[in-house]
Design a protein around this motif. Structure first.
Motif, PDB file in Angstrom:
ATOM      1  N   ALA A   1     -19.254 -39.181  19.279  1.00  0.00           N
ATOM      2  CA  ALA A   1     -19.208 -38.557  17.953  1.00  0.00           C
ATOM      3  C   ALA A   1     -18.265 -37.361  17.964  1.00  0.00           C
ATOM      4  O   ALA A   1     -17.490 -37.162  17.017  1.00  0.00           O
ATOM      5  CB  ALA A   1     -20.607 -38.135  17.520  1.00  0.00           C
ATOM      6  N   ASN A   2     -18.303 -36.559  19.032  1.00  0.00           N
ATOM      7  CA  ASN A   2     -17.404 -35.406  19.141  1.00  0.00           C
ATOM      8  C   ASN A   2     -15.952 -35.855  19.206  1.00  0.00           C
ATOM      9  O   ASN A   2     -15.072 -35.257  18.576  1.00  0.00           O
ATOM     10  CB  ASN A   2     -17.738 -34.560  20.374  1.00  0.00           C
ATOM     11  N   LYS A   3     -15.697 -36.916  19.963  1.00  0.00           N
ATOM     12  CA  LYS A   3     -14.335 -37.430  20.072  1.00  0.00           C
ATOM     13  C   LYS A   3     -13.835 -37.928  18.720  1.00  0.00           C
ATOM     14  O   LYS A   3     -12.712 -37.644  18.320  1.00  0.00           O
ATOM     15  CB  LYS A   3     -14.269 -38.553  21.107  1.00  0.00           C
ATOM     16  N   ALA A   4     -14.683 -38.643  18.002  1.00  0.00           N
ATOM     17  CA  ALA A   4     -14.309 -39.154  16.673  1.00  0.00           C
ATOM     18  C   ALA A   4     -14.046 -37.999  15.716  1.00  0.00           C
ATOM     19  O   ALA A   4     -13.080 -38.022  14.941  1.00  0.00           O
ATOM     20  CB  ALA A   4     -15.409 -40.057  16.129  1.00  0.00           C
ATOM     21  N   ARG A   5     -14.858 -36.954  15.764  1.00  0.00           N
ATOM     22  CA  ARG A   5     -14.681 -35.784  14.906  1.00  0.00           C
ATOM     23  C   ARG A   5     -13.362 -35.080  15.224  1.00  0.00           C
ATOM     24  O   ARG A   5     -12.606 -34.710  14.326  1.00  0.00           O
ATOM     25  CB  ARG A   5     -15.869 -34.830  15.063  1.00  0.00           C
ATOM     26  N   THR A   6     -13.063 -34.934  16.503  1.00  0.00           N
ATOM     27  CA  THR A   6     -11.815 -34.289  16.923  1.00  0.00           C
ATOM     28  C   THR A   6     -10.607 -35.090  16.448  1.00  0.00           C
ATOM     29  O   THR A   6      -9.649 -34.523  15.923  1.00  0.00           O
ATOM     30  CB  THR A   6     -11.784 -34.142  18.459  1.00  0.00           C
ATOM     31  N   GLU A   7     -10.657 -36.404  16.619  1.00  0.00           N
ATOM     32  CA  GLU A   7      -9.544 -37.250  16.179  1.00  0.00           C
ATOM     33  C   GLU A   7      -9.359 -37.165  14.669  1.00  0.00           C
ATOM     34  O   GLU A   7      -8.231 -37.108  14.178  1.00  0.00           O
ATOM     35  CB  GLU A   7      -9.767 -38.697  16.614  1.00  0.00           C
ATOM     36  N   LYS A   8     -10.455 -37.124  13.937  1.00  0.00           N
ATOM     37  CA  LYS A   8     -10.382 -37.012  12.478  1.00  0.00           C
ATOM     38  C   LYS A   8      -9.746 -35.677  12.080  1.00  0.00           C
ATOM     39  O   LYS A   8      -8.891 -35.627  11.197  1.00  0.00           O
ATOM     40  CB  LYS A   8     -11.776 -37.134  11.862  1.00  0.00           C
ATOM     41  N   GLU A   9     -10.153 -34.585  12.734  1.00  0.00           N
ATOM     42  CA  GLU A   9      -9.591 -33.268  12.434  1.00  0.00           C
ATOM     43  C   GLU A   9      -8.094 -33.238  12.709  1.00  0.00           C
ATOM     44  O   GLU A   9      -7.321 -32.664  11.941  1.00  0.00           O
ATOM     45  CB  GLU A   9     -10.306 -32.187  13.248  1.00  0.00           C
ATOM     46  N   GLU A  10      -7.668 -33.871  13.809  1.00  0.00           N
ATOM     47  CA  GLU A  10      -6.243 -33.910  14.144  1.00  0.00           C
ATOM     48  C   GLU A  10      -5.455 -34.691  13.097  1.00  0.00           C
ATOM     49  O   GLU A  10      -4.375 -34.278  12.684  1.00  0.00           O
ATOM     50  CB  GLU A  10      -6.041 -34.502  15.540  1.00  0.00           C
ATOM     51  N   LYS A  11      -6.000 -35.821  12.647  1.00  0.00           N
ATOM     52  CA  LYS A  11      -5.333 -36.626  11.610  1.00  0.00           C
ATOM     53  C   LYS A  11      -5.264 -35.859  10.291  1.00  0.00           C
ATOM     54  O   LYS A  11      -4.246 -35.900   9.595  1.00  0.00           O
ATOM     55  CB  LYS A  11      -6.053 -37.960  11.402  1.00  0.00           C
ATOM     56  N   MET A  12      -6.339 -35.153   9.937  1.00  0.00           N
ATOM     57  CA  MET A  12      -6.348 -34.369   8.704  1.00  0.00           C
ATOM     58  C   MET A  12      -5.319 -33.241   8.775  1.00  0.00           C
ATOM     59  O   MET A  12      -4.622 -32.963   7.804  1.00  0.00           O
ATOM     60  CB  MET A  12      -7.748 -33.784   8.445  1.00  0.00           C
ATOM     61  N   SER A  13      -5.203 -32.614   9.928  1.00  0.00           N
ATOM     62  CA  SER A  13      -4.228 -31.548  10.117  1.00  0.00           C
ATOM     63  C   SER A  13      -2.810 -32.085   9.977  1.00  0.00           C
ATOM     64  O   SER A  13      -1.951 -31.475   9.327  1.00  0.00           O
ATOM     65  CB  SER A  13      -4.416 -30.905  11.493  1.00  0.00           C
ATOM     66  N   GLN A  14      -2.569 -33.237  10.564  1.00  0.00           N
ATOM     67  CA  GLN A  14      -1.246 -33.861  10.478  1.00  0.00           C
ATOM     68  C   GLN A  14      -0.940 -34.255   9.030  1.00  0.00           C
ATOM     69  O   GLN A  14       0.169 -34.038   8.543  1.00  0.00           O
ATOM     70  CB  GLN A  14      -1.188 -35.082  11.387  1.00  0.00           C
ATOM     71  N   ALA A  15      -1.928 -34.792   8.327  1.00  0.00           N
ATOM     72  CA  ALA A  15      -1.733 -35.173   6.921  1.00  0.00           C
ATOM     73  C   ALA A  15      -1.441 -33.942   6.072  1.00  0.00           C
ATOM     74  O   ALA A  15      -0.585 -33.974   5.182  1.00  0.00           O
ATOM     75  CB  ALA A  15      -2.968 -35.898   6.399  1.00  0.00           C
ATOM     76  N   TYR A  16      -2.134 -32.842   6.349  1.00  0.00           N
ATOM     77  CA  TYR A  16      -1.887 -31.601   5.614  1.00  0.00           C
ATOM     78  C   TYR A  16      -0.444 -31.143   5.818  1.00  0.00           C
ATOM     79  O   TYR A  16       0.247 -30.777   4.868  1.00  0.00           O
ATOM     80  CB  TYR A  16      -2.849 -30.485   6.041  1.00  0.00           C
ATOM     81  N   ALA A  17       0.010 -31.162   7.064  1.00  0.00           N
ATOM     82  CA  ALA A  17       1.366 -30.707   7.383  1.00  0.00           C
ATOM     83  C   ALA A  17       2.404 -31.554   6.647  1.00  0.00           C
ATOM     84  O   ALA A  17       3.365 -31.026   6.092  1.00  0.00           O
ATOM     85  CB  ALA A  17       1.607 -30.761   8.889  1.00  0.00           C
ATOM     86  N   ILE A  18       2.192 -32.851   6.619  1.00  0.00           N
ATOM     87  CA  ILE A  18       3.132 -33.740   5.933  1.00  0.00           C
ATOM     88  C   ILE A  18       3.135 -33.442   4.442  1.00  0.00           C
ATOM     89  O   ILE A  18       4.194 -33.309   3.826  1.00  0.00           O
ATOM     90  CB  ILE A  18       2.786 -35.214   6.219  1.00  0.00           C
ATOM     91  N   SER A  19       1.946 -33.293   3.855  1.00  0.00           N
ATOM     92  CA  SER A  19       1.863 -33.038   2.409  1.00  0.00           C
ATOM     93  C   SER A  19       2.414 -31.665   2.041  1.00  0.00           C
ATOM     94  O   SER A  19       2.889 -31.474   0.928  1.00  0.00           O
ATOM     95  CB  SER A  19       0.423 -33.183   1.915  1.00  0.00           C
ATOM     96  N   ALA A  20       2.367 -30.717   2.961  1.00  0.00           N
ATOM     97  CA  ALA A  20       2.886 -29.374   2.699  1.00  0.00           C
ATOM     98  C   ALA A  20       4.398 -29.307   2.883  1.00  0.00           C
ATOM     99  O   ALA A  20       5.004 -28.273   2.633  1.00  0.00           O
ATOM    100  CB  ALA A  20       2.200 -28.356   3.614  1.00  0.00           C
TER     101      ALA A  20
END
Length: 136
Positions: free
Chosen positions: A29-48
């Motif tokens: 669960a921790n690994k899945a949460r970390t991967e999700k946070e990394e993807k969200m961060s990357q998506a934010y950077a692209i959208s910004a």
């Protein structure tokens, strides 16, 4: 051999299969949460509209220092260091100290590595072109 759910001795610790399974589920669960946070961060950077170089630098820093995030187009590391576009060493701002020094070293190494990769790719391309010319 203990039956499922029974306790058995492991060195000086007492463990059970159920406890081990729960720990494994927690780790997954921790690994899945970390991967999700990394993807969200990357998506934010692209959208910004963050440049590819900025995104790559963020990923490099994040491998070493997990406490980094985006603040608009700026990279914020450990709440102490801000790296503004174009994300060079001279764009690292913060209170002088070990955090700023450490982040600057990571940024310097990142750009050295990027440059050496470009040189390697260029020499490989030249070698391929020479081989193609010789074989024609």
């Amino acid at each position: 051999m203990a039956a499922p759910g029974e306790y058995f001795s492991v060195g000086s610790q007492v463990s059970c299969r159920t406890c081990q399974e729960q720990r494994l589920q927690g780790e997954l669960a921790n690994k899945a949460r970390t991967e999700k946070e990394e993807k969200m961060s990357q998506a934010y950077a692209i959208s910004a509209g963050v440049s590819l170089e900025g995104q790559q630098l963020f990923q490099t820093i994040h491998k070493t220092i997990k406490d980094c995030k985006w603040q608009e187009k700026n990279i914020v590391v450990m709440e102490d260091v801000v790296i503004a576009p174009p994300y060079q060493v001279e764009n690292c701002k913060g209170k002088e100290g070990s955090a700023l020094s450490h982040v600057r070293k990571i940024v310097e190494k990142h750009f050295r590595d990027v440059e050496s990769q470009k040189v390697m790719q260029g020499s490989q391309a030249q070698q391929t072109q020479k081989e193609a010319t010789l074989s024609s």
